[in-house]
Scaffold this active site. Structure first.
Site, PDB file in Angstrom:
ATOM      1  N   SER A  53     -47.229  34.030-102.154  1.00  0.00           N
ATOM      2  CA  SER A  53     -46.123  34.044-103.113  1.00  0.00           C
ATOM      3  C   SER A  53     -46.605  33.716-104.523  1.00  0.00           C
ATOM      4  CB  SER A  53     -45.037  33.053-102.698  1.00  0.00           C
ATOM      5  OG  SER A  53     -45.536  31.734-102.739  1.00  0.00           O
ATOM      6  N   GLY A  54     -45.768  34.058-105.513  1.00  0.00           N
ATOM      7  CA  GLY A  54     -46.113  33.835-106.907  1.00  0.00           C
ATOM      8  C   GLY A  54     -46.009  32.387-107.333  1.00  0.00           C
ATOM      9  N   HIS A  55     -44.997  31.689-106.855  1.00  0.00           N
ATOM     10  CA  HIS A  55     -44.737  30.358-107.404  1.00  0.00           C
ATOM     11  C   HIS A  55     -45.677  29.276-106.890  1.00  0.00           C
ATOM     12  CE1 HIS A  55     -42.402  28.225-104.110  1.00  0.00           C
ATOM     13  NE2 HIS A  55     -42.420  29.453-103.646  1.00  0.00           N
ATOM     14  N   ASN A 110     -49.471  24.011 -94.951  1.00  0.00           N
ATOM     15  CA  ASN A 110     -48.758  23.577 -96.146  1.00  0.00           C
ATOM     16  C   ASN A 110     -48.485  22.081 -96.167  1.00  0.00           C
ATOM     17  OD1 ASN A 110     -47.051  24.642 -93.929  1.00  0.00           O
ATOM     18  ND2 ASN A 110     -45.368  23.773 -95.121  1.00  0.00           N
ATOM     19  N   CYS A 146     -39.220  23.390 -97.931  1.00  0.00           N
ATOM     20  CA  CYS A 146     -38.173  24.173 -97.270  1.00  0.00           C
ATOM     21  C   CYS A 146     -37.427  23.353 -96.222  1.00  0.00           C
ATOM     22  CB  CYS A 146     -38.777  25.412 -96.620  1.00  0.00           C
ATOM     23  SG  CYS A 146     -39.578  26.503 -97.798  1.00  0.00           S
ATOM     24  N   THR A 187     -34.734  47.972-106.290  1.00  0.00           N
ATOM     25  CA  THR A 187     -35.354  48.038-107.618  1.00  0.00           C
ATOM     26  C   THR A 187     -36.350  46.902-107.786  1.00  0.00           C
ATOM     27  OG1 THR A 187     -33.376  49.045-108.548  1.00  0.00           O
ATOM     28  CG2 THR A 187     -34.909  48.028-110.096  1.00  0.00           C
ATOM     29  N   GLN A 233     -50.717  28.864 -99.102  1.00  0.00           N
ATOM     30  CA  GLN A 233     -51.404  27.688 -99.649  1.00  0.00           C
ATOM     31  C   GLN A 233     -52.889  27.939 -99.895  1.00  0.00           C
ATOM     32  OE1 GLN A 233     -49.840  24.866-100.526  1.00  0.00           O
ATOM     33  NE2 GLN A 233     -47.845  25.461 -99.725  1.00  0.00           N
TER      34      GLN A 233
END
Length: 385
Positions: A203-205, A149, A326, A241, A183
């Site tokens: 991940s989505g973002h 990354n 992060c 959920t 990445q």
């Protein structure tokens, strides 16, 4: 004074803007399609259909079975499940690398198991032989990221998995192999059968999708225990959920990865690299130039501090970073750059510029217009020499 006339985003490694087609797909699930997938009535069943459709899209992208795809709240959570969930109630030994994201390094530490940390060469590439030399009778898991990354180096995942497969032929207790592909998914082949991995996470973002959703691929037959309890969602592996609208979003984002243009991105990346080397003295490119993501530029500017460069560029409307988002609140130098053998001074003077789907040549030209002046200005006032 901050320049408000121009905005250039070059921090796709931290997060990406959501593609408008993804937003359109998600909107109904923020409104009229609000059902809980666990409900048996039509509202709930509409939600089930949406989650199943997203799972199929991800499975098609990975070349896996739909039953092998699990949705999580983030790639960090997916990494935790893959590592801790596969070794739960076991004792043994883990192998990973010094350049992993903290989501892997900290999880390995939390496992309480003995671990071997493999260091890369000066270009940020990990040796297959060095990994396999650390294999022991009690080794239970190997985790190596697909693409770094911070410096964008691409690791030999397929070669590692082949070596693990060979070792496993003669072992009763098989080693499982995990790769953090956060990445990588935008630009590298992620067919899990070709890579021959047991776990793959993303991940989505980071793919022009929403935040708050991740994917865990877990190979059929590999044992996996939940880390949280209280429901049967995601076959009990990830109770709670489902975040339906985000799951719909990551499904659509995966389908739209084909909209990326790696060759265009690579040319823009190389334009930045070549300009810096030719026009800004004492510039050093970090990471392998060939085995590298097409969107990643990581440069150390001797005699500067990365944080000061980042702030100065932000005043010009240009968003870059000094490393992993992060860890951006930490003033410690990048653990990745230090692991590659850079000095504290070189690591502190690094900038990461990551391009993406919506980066234009005009964006890059604006960066190159401002960068030499910013570097020169910071060098004049910096205590680093």
């Amino acid at each position: 004074m901050k320049n408000n006339n121009k905005k250039v985003y070059l921090d796709y490694g931290a997060t990406t803007p959501i593609d408008k087609d993804v937003v359109e797909k998600m909107i109904p699930f923020l409104g009229e399609n609000f059902g809980n997938p666990s409900s048996l009535h039509s509202f709930g069943q509409d939600a089930v259909v949406a989650v199943d459709e997203a799972r199929k899209k991800v499975a098609d992208f990975l070349g896996s079975m739909e039953s092998e795809v699990f949705f999580t709240g983030s790639a960090t959570e997916a990494n935790n499940i893959a590592i801790l969930g596969s070794i739960k109630q076991k004792e043994g030994h883990i192998i990973t690398t010094a350049i992993e994201h903290k989501a892997v390094l900290e999880t390995v530490k939390q496992s309480g198991m003995e671990n071997s940390i493999i260091y890369p060469d000066k270009n940020g590439i990990v040796s297959v032989d060095n990994i396999m030399k650390e294999v022991r009778e009690d080794t239970v898991l190997i985790s190596v990221m697909y693409a770094n990354n911070e410096v964008g180096t691409v690791q030999p995942i397929k070669e590692i998995s082949e070596a693990v497969k060979e070792v496993n032929k003669n072992r009763k207790n098989k080693i499982v192999f995990h790769t953090d592909a956060v990445q990588a998914v935008n630009y590298l082949p992620c067919g899990v059968n070709e890579l021959n991995v047991d776990f793959l996470t993303f991940s989505g973002h980071k793919i022009c999708g929403p935040k708050g959703v991740g994917v865990l691929y877990a190979k059929e037959g590999v044992n996996l225990s939940p880390l949280i309890f209280g429901g049967d969602q995601e076959k009990g592996v990830r109770p709670g959920t489902e975040n339906v609208f985000a799951i719909v979003g990551i499904g659509e984002a995966v389908e739209l990865i084909s909209k990326n243009n790696p060759e265009k991105t690579r040319k823009l990346r190389d334009k930045i690299i070549n300009f810096a080397l030719e026009n800004i003295p004492k510039s050093i490119i970090n990471g392998d130039l060939e085995k590298r993501l097409p969107n990643n530029v990581n440069i150390s500017f001797k005699g500067t501090e990365g944080e000061s460069l980042m702030i100065a560029l932000d005043r010009e409307g240009i968003a870059v970073s000094t490393g992993s988002a992060c860890a951006s609140k930490s003033l410690q130098p990048s653990h990745v750059l230090l692991a590659m053998g850079l000095s504290h001074e070189q690591a502190h003077g690094s900038l990461r510029m990551t391009l993406g789907r919506f980066t234009t040549e005009e964006d890059v030209d604006y960066l190159l217009e401002k960068l030499p002046t910013v570097v020169e200005k910071i060098r004049k006032i910096s205590p680093v020499r």
